[in-house]
Structure formats: structure tokens, C-alpha cells
Design an enzyme around this catalytic site. Structure first.
Site, mmCIF file in Angstrom:
data_model
loop_
_atom_site.group_PDB
_atom_site.id
_atom_site.type_symbol
_atom_site.label_atom_id
_atom_site.label_comp_id
_atom_site.label_asym_id
_atom_site.label_seq_id
_atom_site.Cartn_x
_atom_site.Cartn_y
_atom_site.Cartn_z
ATOM 1 N N VAL A 1 -5.266 -3.046 -0.139
ATOM 2 C CA VAL A 1 -6.277 -2.489 0.784
ATOM 3 C C VAL A 1 -7.211 -3.611 1.240
ATOM 4 O O VAL A 1 -7.796 -4.303 0.408
ATOM 5 C CB VAL A 1 -7.142 -1.391 0.108
ATOM 6 C CG1 VAL A 1 -8.051 -0.722 1.132
ATOM 7 C CG2 VAL A 1 -6.288 -0.361 -0.594
ATOM 8 N N GLU B 1 -4.908 -5.516 -5.735
ATOM 9 C CA GLU B 1 -6.090 -5.832 -4.921
ATOM 10 C C GLU B 1 -5.730 -6.029 -3.449
ATOM 11 O O GLU B 1 -6.477 -5.656 -2.542
ATOM 12 C CB GLU B 1 -6.771 -7.087 -5.477
ATOM 13 C CG GLU B 1 -8.030 -7.514 -4.755
ATOM 14 C CD GLU B 1 -9.154 -6.490 -4.837
ATOM 15 O OE1 GLU B 1 -9.671 -6.234 -5.914
ATOM 16 O OE2 GLU B 1 -9.525 -5.952 -3.761
ATOM 17 N N ASP C 1 -0.843 3.939 8.083
ATOM 18 C CA ASP C 1 -1.245 2.798 7.260
ATOM 19 C C ASP C 1 -2.629 3.059 6.636
ATOM 20 O O ASP C 1 -2.846 2.813 5.445
ATOM 21 C CB ASP C 1 -1.268 1.554 8.165
ATOM 22 C CG ASP C 1 -1.798 0.320 7.487
ATOM 23 O OD1 ASP C 1 -1.015 -0.369 6.805
ATOM 24 O OD2 ASP C 1 -3.005 0.022 7.630
ATOM 25 N N GLU D 1 2.736 -4.328 15.697
ATOM 26 C CA GLU D 1 4.184 -4.534 15.605
ATOM 27 C C GLU D 1 4.867 -3.927 16.820
ATOM 28 O O GLU D 1 4.288 -3.116 17.545
ATOM 29 C CB GLU D 1 4.695 -3.874 14.333
ATOM 30 C CG GLU D 1 4.121 -4.587 13.105
ATOM 31 C CD GLU D 1 4.622 -3.981 11.812
ATOM 32 O OE1 GLU D 1 5.764 -3.491 11.799
ATOM 33 O OE2 GLU D 1 3.853 -4.010 10.847
ATOM 34 N N GLY E 1 0.324 -10.438 18.519
ATOM 35 C CA GLY E 1 0.894 -10.344 17.164
ATOM 36 C C GLY E 1 0.059 -9.479 16.230
ATOM 37 O O GLY E 1 0.292 -9.455 15.027
ATOM 38 N N LYS F 1 -3.911 3.436 2.509
ATOM 39 C CA LYS F 1 -5.024 2.695 1.910
ATOM 40 C C LYS F 1 -6.100 3.659 1.394
ATOM 41 O O LYS F 1 -6.697 3.435 0.343
ATOM 42 C CB LYS F 1 -5.609 1.714 2.935
ATOM 43 C CG LYS F 1 -4.599 0.613 3.310
ATOM 44 C CD LYS F 1 -5.022 -0.148 4.549
ATOM 45 C CE LYS F 1 -4.045 -1.238 4.922
ATOM 46 N NZ LYS F 1 -4.290 -1.809 6.250
ATOM 47 N N LYS G 1 0.824 -1.222 0.000
ATOM 48 C CA LYS G 1 0.000 0.000 0.000
ATOM 49 C C LYS G 1 0.854 1.267 0.000
ATOM 50 O O LYS G 1 0.496 2.270 -0.610
ATOM 51 C CB LYS G 1 -0.946 0.012 1.199
ATOM 52 C CG LYS G 1 -0.224 -0.019 2.543
ATOM 53 C CD LYS G 1 -0.704 -1.109 3.440
ATOM 54 C CE LYS G 1 0.350 -1.479 4.442
ATOM 55 N NZ LYS G 1 -0.018 -2.541 5.316
ATOM 56 N N GLY H 1 -6.734 -6.545 2.788
ATOM 57 C CA GLY H 1 -6.351 -7.967 2.693
ATOM 58 C C GLY H 1 -7.137 -8.692 1.616
ATOM 59 O O GLY H 1 -7.050 -8.343 0.431
HETATM 60 N N1 HSE Z 1 -1.133 -3.329 10.030
HETATM 61 C C1 HSE Z 1 -2.171 -3.485 9.066
HETATM 62 C C2 HSE Z 1 -3.499 -3.561 9.802
HETATM 63 C C3 HSE Z 1 -1.932 -4.714 8.268
HETATM 64 O O1 HSE Z 1 -3.516 -3.618 11.034
HETATM 65 O O2 HSE Z 1 -4.542 -3.543 9.187
HETATM 66 C C4 HSE Z 1 -2.638 -4.750 6.946
HETATM 67 O O3 HSE Z 1 -2.264 -3.714 6.103
#
Ligand code: HSE
Length: 447
Positions: A150, A147, A219, A208, A205, A223, A123, A152
Site C-alpha cells: 500500500v 509494507e 486497485d 496501463e 506510463g 489497498k 496488494k 509504495g
Molecule cells: N497502479 C497503481 C497506482 C500502482 O496507480 O497507484 C501502485 O499500486
């Protein structure tokens, strides 16, 4: 009979020689790359049937030898040099799942420049270089598909490129970051504060070790750039999008939200009204009865409203190796089918240079404002005078708790729709009132 669109389409289709087999190269064997490699090798037979000829994973570039050793993939496929994958004449499709801007940008440019198709889940690089990639792909008679960049595995790019084309898109309201949605869900349901919810997300998990990109909305901005470009055909850069993260929210905001009938979500919002486009990422009070407000945990959901289709909601897992590889492989199949049938279709997106993103100061919305004041008569009168002077109408007021011994009260205001500029000015004035200790938080409200 033949209008300008007919010309564009006929220029964009090339008849190619049919191929006996199609070579695929993979750049990166991280979480997404591992999922893609597993799906490509594990489903080879089914994919060959769908494509109409053998689809072969020929090379994988990965610098981390520990990942290659652990992968149980034929060691002959590995190289540490991505340029070797791109230069391989047998490779027709380059899958870029490295993430980040560099060296992904250079590698994608190199691949497109050599007339290879590119499929990416990245992205950041798409948000920063979308128009250049499209124009290079068009020049070289190939395409770049994204695809997986954005949401998943949720189909989002294809609907904008195909199914929704007849519509004028009015609004996009999107929960497109699973990490922050998990944290906000924990804060709302378990009453925990931001740092404990973040720690839980990290332990599971979902976040990060360095969570800044997620919690500060970076992030989600990447997107939103991609969705806004596609939906409104506007050239937009991440810096054009107003952004606020979730770290300022406190458990008190969640308690007030619940009492007032709202959930708090980090939303990516894009709207077009009279040719002006709003694009912003920030926490939002959303009415509890909206479907979007009920999207919990790491799930993503994107609500789109078009003038013909009405309101749609796309919902599902927005990250993870399996959902993301579902989108990557679908793009690979799409490209491979075109190659195997000897037809090339280059990108069709045409951006409108007259469209612009509105500055945040020009938006109009409702606001929630929480402040700490002295607990004395006349305090509310002073605050409401400032609001009135700035043409902001108050819809409700709560004075929930007061610490009598410390002479402190907490006041929460909800407003009717007001201009952002006026609201910012009112907050500056309120902060300077002698009766106000601090403005503890303010959150925009979307009904
Ligand atoms: N860190 C992103 C999220 C991962 O939490 O959606 C997918 O782009």
C-alpha cells in the site's frame, strides 16, 4: 502481573540459532523486482552492516528471458522456476513481487509452509488471503511483511502495526491510486475529458494499456482491504467493499465542483462508528481547503485519525520501482535482523470476529446531484418534493445553463447529510418525473 497478552507475546517469540549469513530469493523481475534486485546488489555492504551479517541474493525466478538478459545481474542467479527458489535450503527470505493472485498465493503458501519468511509488494494476494497467510505464518513461527503493498514507499503498514497501536482509529481517507489521481488532476486543471486524461496517463506510463484495475477502483479496494484489516482488526474481503470508479465523471462535474469550492478525488474511505465499519471506494467531492484535496498528480496520501494522536497525513510517491523497493528492502532488513539476532516474532494481529462492514445502503453522507430537465416552471418544485418526501434536505441549487431552443436545463443540487438508501430511492423517483430527462451524475460529498 502476567496477563493474556504476556502469554501471547512469549508464545510468539522464539529463540533461534544465530546465522552466519542470510539467503534471499526473489520471485519476479518486473518493474518492482528490478528495483529490488538493483537495491539489494547495489547496497550490499550497507545492508550487511544494518543486518549484522551478510545478506545474499541467491536466486531470482523470472520466466521472461528478455528481462533477465537486460538486467546486468549475474546470470547464474536466474531460474525460470519459482518453486526452485522456495525449495532452496539456503534461502531464508522469499520476496514475492510477481503481482496478481495466482501463482503468488500458492508460492507464498509454499514458502510460509516451509518455514520461510515472506516479503511481498502484492496488494491483490494480500487483500484476498490476508488472514490465511497470517495464520499459516503464526503456525510455522515465521512472518509475512507487506509494507510495499500500500502506498509504495510511504510508511503505512508499520505505523498501524506499531506507532498507532494505542489509538482507536476513527477514520482513514486515502488517495491510494496514483493513476486515477493523475487523471483527476488533469481533468480538474486542464479541463480535459476523462478519455483524453486517460490517454495522457497511458502515454506517460502512469496507466496501463488495460487500465480497468485502476480506473474502476479495484486497485484501491485491495489497498483499502489491507488498511481496514490493520486499522480496525476486522476480517474484510474485497467483495465487502463498495466500489465505484472514475469513468462516469465528466468535465462538467469538475466545473461545478470548482464553483462550489470542492475538488474531486477518488477516495478509499474506512470509518468506525459504534462498532460498525464503513469501507468504500468512490469519487468524492472534498472541500478545496483540505490538505488531502491538494494532493495532485500521481502522488498518494493517507489521512488517518486516531482518538489519541488526532489527524495525521502520510504523503509521497505511491508507486515506481525505487519507492516500492524502499519499502520491500526495509521489510527484508527487519526480517533479516530478527534472523541474525536469533529471534523470531510471528504476526501479532488479532481480528475481532464480531466486527462487520456496513452495507453501503446504511451510510450517511452529503450528495452532489446533476440532472438534465425540461426548462419549465414547476420543475424544481417537483424535484424538491421528492427529496423532502425522502427526508433529504437540499443545501444549495444551481441552474447553471439552459439550452432555450432545446428546452433543456441543467440542475445541480447539493444535499445535507442523508441516508444512502433514501438518496437512492429519491434518485429512482426523480428519474421517473416527466420533467427530468436524466440524472447525469451523482457524487458523494465528504466534509
Ligand atoms: N497502479 C497503481 C497506482 C500502482 O496507480 O497507484 C501502485 O499500486
Amino acid at each position: 502481573m502476567y496477563g493474556p497478552w504476556t502469554k501471547l507475546i512469549s508464545r510468539s517469540r522464539r529463540q533461534l540459532g544465530k546465522k552466519e549469513s542470510i539467503g534471499v530469493g526473489l520471485l519476479g523481475l518486473g518493474v518492482v523486482g528490478g528495483g529490488v534486485a538493483r537495491a539489494l546488489t547495489g547496497r550490499a555492504e550497507a545492508l550487511d552492516t544494518q543486518v549484522g551479517c551478510p545478506l545474499r541474493l541467491l536466486k531470482i525466478a523470472e520466466k521472461d528471458l528478455a528481462k533477465t538478459r537486460a538486467s546486468q545481474i549475474n546470470p547464474d542467479l536466474f531460474t525460470t522456476d519459482p518453486a526452485e527458489v522456495i525449495a532452496d535450503p539456503e534461502i531464508d527470505i522469499v520476496i514475492e513481487v510477481l503481482g496478481g493472485e495466482h501463482p503468488a498465493m500458492e508460492l507464498i503458501n509454499d514458502a510460509l509452509g516451509r518455514g520461510k519468511y515472506v516479503v511481498t509488494s502484492n496488494k491483490e494476494v494480500m487483500a484476498k488471503h490476508f488472514p490465511e497467510f497470517l495464520s499459516l505464518a503464526k503456525d510455522k513461527g515465521v512472518d509475512i511483511l507487506y509494507e510495499a503493498s500500500v502506498g509504495g514507499g510511504i510508511p503505512l503498514i508499520a505505523p498501524f502495526k506499531q506507532n498507532l497501536l494505542a489509538n482507536e482509529i476513527r477514520t482513514i481517507y486515502a488517495i491510494i491510486n496514483g493513476t486515477t489521481n493523475y487523471i483527476l488532476t488533469m481533468m480538474a486543471s486542464a479541463g480535459v475529458d476523462f478519455s483524453s486524461a486517460l490517454k495522457q496517463a497511458q502515454d506517460l506510463g502512469y496507466a496501463e494499456a488495460d487500465p480497468i484495475n485502476d480506473i474502476e477502483g479495484i486497485d484501491a479496494v485491495y489497498k483499502l482491504v489491507i488498511l481496514t484489516t490493520l486499522a480496525f482488526r476486522v476480517e474484510v474481503h474485497p467483495d465487502d467493499i463498495y466500489r465505484e470508479g472514475i469513468s462516469r465523471l465528466s468535465s462538467r462535474d469538475f466545473r461545478y465542483a470548482k464553483e462550489l469550492g470542492y475538488e474531486i478525488k477518488l477516495l478509499a474511505i474506512a470509518k468506525e462508528q459504534d462498532g460498525a465499519i464503513e469501507a468504500r471506494v468512490h469519487p468524492v467531492f472534498l472541500p478545496q481547503d483540505l490538505l488531502l484535496a491538494k494532493v495532485d498528480g500521481v502522488n498518494n496520501a493517507v489521512q488517518v485519525e486516531g482518538d489519541l494522536v488526532g489527524r495525521l497525513l502520510f504523503y509521497g510517491q505511491g508507486a515506481g520501482p525505487a519507492p516500492t523497493s524502499s519499502a520491500v528492502i526495509a521489510d527484508v532488513i527487519d526480517v533479516a535482523q530478527r534472523i541474525s539476532h536469533g529471534v523470531s516474532i510471528t504476526p501479532m494481529l488479532r481480528l475481532d470476529p464480531t466486527k462487520k462492514i456496513k452495507p453501503i445502503s446504511e451510510i450517511e453522507t452529503r450528495y452532489y446531484l446533476r440532472m438534465s430537465t425540461v426548462d419549465r416552471h414547476g420543475v424544481l418544485a417537483k424535484i424538491s418534493r421528492v427529496m423532502g418526501d425522502n427526508l433529504i434536505s437540499i443545501s444549495s441549487v444551481i441552474q447553471k445553463e439552459s439550452d432555450i431552443s432545446a428546452d433543456v436545463a441543467e440542475i445541480v443540487l447539493m444535499t445535507y447529510p442523508a441516508k444512502e438508501q433514501a438518496m437512492q430511492q429519491a434518485m429512482r423517483e426523480i428519474e421517473h418525473l416527466d420533467v427530468v430527462r436524466e440524472i447525469s451524475n451523482f457524487v458523494r460529498v465528504e466534509d
